[in-house]
Motif scaffolding. Structure first.
Motif, PDB file in Angstrom:
ATOM      1  N   VAL A  10     -59.176 -19.513  13.234  1.00  0.00           N
ATOM      2  CA  VAL A  10     -58.844 -19.379  14.651  1.00  0.00           C
ATOM      3  C   VAL A  10     -59.754 -19.390  15.530  1.00  0.00           C
ATOM      4  O   VAL A  10     -60.653 -18.572  15.503  1.00  0.00           O
ATOM      5  CB  VAL A  10     -57.479 -18.329  14.485  1.00  0.00           C
ATOM      6  N   LYS A  11     -59.600 -20.341  16.515  1.00  0.00           N
ATOM      7  CA  LYS A  11     -60.757 -20.149  17.523  1.00  0.00           C
ATOM      8  C   LYS A  11     -60.285 -19.540  18.784  1.00  0.00           C
ATOM      9  O   LYS A  11     -61.111 -19.227  19.605  1.00  0.00           O
ATOM     10  CB  LYS A  11     -61.293 -21.687  17.841  1.00  0.00           C
ATOM     11  N   SER A  12     -58.894 -19.656  19.157  1.00  0.00           N
ATOM     12  CA  SER A  12     -58.239 -19.013  20.398  1.00  0.00           C
ATOM     13  C   SER A  12     -56.982 -18.448  20.022  1.00  0.00           C
ATOM     14  O   SER A  12     -56.141 -19.100  19.639  1.00  0.00           O
ATOM     15  CB  SER A  12     -58.261 -20.098  21.258  1.00  0.00           C
ATOM     16  N   ASP A  13     -56.733 -17.178  20.562  1.00  0.00           N
ATOM     17  CA  ASP A  13     -55.352 -16.548  20.389  1.00  0.00           C
ATOM     18  C   ASP A  13     -55.091 -16.104  21.874  1.00  0.00           C
ATOM     19  O   ASP A  13     -54.291 -15.209  22.172  1.00  0.00           O
ATOM     20  CB  ASP A  13     -55.491 -15.460  19.534  1.00  0.00           C
ATOM     21  N   LYS A  14     -55.484 -16.822  23.068  1.00  0.00           N
ATOM     22  CA  LYS A  14     -55.010 -16.418  24.249  1.00  0.00           C
ATOM     23  C   LYS A  14     -53.514 -16.862  24.795  1.00  0.00           C
ATOM     24  O   LYS A  14     -53.218 -16.320  25.682  1.00  0.00           O
ATOM     25  CB  LYS A  14     -55.920 -17.070  25.386  1.00  0.00           C
ATOM     26  N   GLU A  53     -58.056 -13.842  16.788  1.00  0.00           N
ATOM     27  CA  GLU A  53     -59.376 -15.037  16.877  1.00  0.00           C
ATOM     28  C   GLU A  53     -60.459 -14.530  15.552  1.00  0.00           C
ATOM     29  O   GLU A  53     -60.647 -13.435  15.490  1.00  0.00           O
ATOM     30  CB  GLU A  53     -60.251 -14.956  18.271  1.00  0.00           C
ATOM     31  N   GLY A  54     -60.932 -15.482  15.077  1.00  0.00           N
ATOM     32  CA  GLY A  54     -61.805 -15.285  13.896  1.00  0.00           C
ATOM     33  C   GLY A  54     -61.208 -15.178  12.398  1.00  0.00           C
ATOM     34  O   GLY A  54     -61.996 -15.396  11.535  1.00  0.00           O
ATOM     35  N   ASP A  55     -59.787 -15.294  12.291  1.00  0.00           N
ATOM     36  CA  ASP A  55     -59.247 -15.258  11.297  1.00  0.00           C
ATOM     37  C   ASP A  55     -59.243 -16.609  10.425  1.00  0.00           C
ATOM     38  O   ASP A  55     -59.017 -17.527  11.246  1.00  0.00           O
ATOM     39  CB  ASP A  55     -57.585 -14.574  11.525  1.00  0.00           C
ATOM     40  N   THR A  56     -59.273 -16.368   9.197  1.00  0.00           N
ATOM     41  CA  THR A  56     -59.229 -17.760   8.469  1.00  0.00           C
ATOM     42  C   THR A  56     -57.499 -17.818   8.059  1.00  0.00           C
ATOM     43  O   THR A  56     -57.018 -16.972   7.451  1.00  0.00           O
ATOM     44  CB  THR A  56     -59.862 -17.431   7.069  1.00  0.00           C
ATOM     45  N   VAL A  57     -57.013 -18.889   8.248  1.00  0.00           N
ATOM     46  CA  VAL A  57     -55.696 -18.954   8.087  1.00  0.00           C
ATOM     47  C   VAL A  57     -55.223 -20.423   7.319  1.00  0.00           C
ATOM     48  O   VAL A  57     -55.988 -21.363   7.252  1.00  0.00           O
ATOM     49  CB  VAL A  57     -54.862 -19.174   9.450  1.00  0.00           C
TER      50      VAL A  57
END
Length: 106
Positions: A10-14, A53-57
């Protein structure tokens, strides 16, 4: 055809209920034969806002949800271990202000 299932970061969670996921891959240059790193960016529907942000999904291909969203979140494989330094500093500063105001009131 079966739906594609891929793993990305995940690069963005805005956005609400939407995540931007980056899928890394290596590609062989057609002329020189050297392998180089490339990435694909996907917009993913995350109904419960469970990824950050930063999670592997793990994501799966789906019917279009909106103009850009063509993927759905299957599960969060690994939570991010990155530390948000700015948030930690803000929380520490807020705590110091609260203790100062409590001491001043006494």
């Amino acid at each position: 055809m079966p739906k594609r299932v891929v793993i990305g970061r995940v690069k963005s969670d805005k956005m609400s209920k939407t995540r931007v996921v980056e899928i890394p891959r290596t590609v062989k240059h057609p002329k020189y034969g050297k392998y180089y790193r490339d990435r694909t960016t996907c917009y993913v529907h995350d109904e419960n806002n469970e990824s950050n942000e930063g999670d592997t999904v793990q994501i799966i291909e789906s019917a279009p949800t909106s103009k850009k969203k063509r993927w759905n979140l299957v599960k969060v494989i690994e939570k991010s271990r990155e530390v948000d330094v700015v948030a930690m500093r803000a929380a520490r500063k807020q705590k110091e202000l609260e203790t100062e105001s409590a001491e001043g009131a006494s």
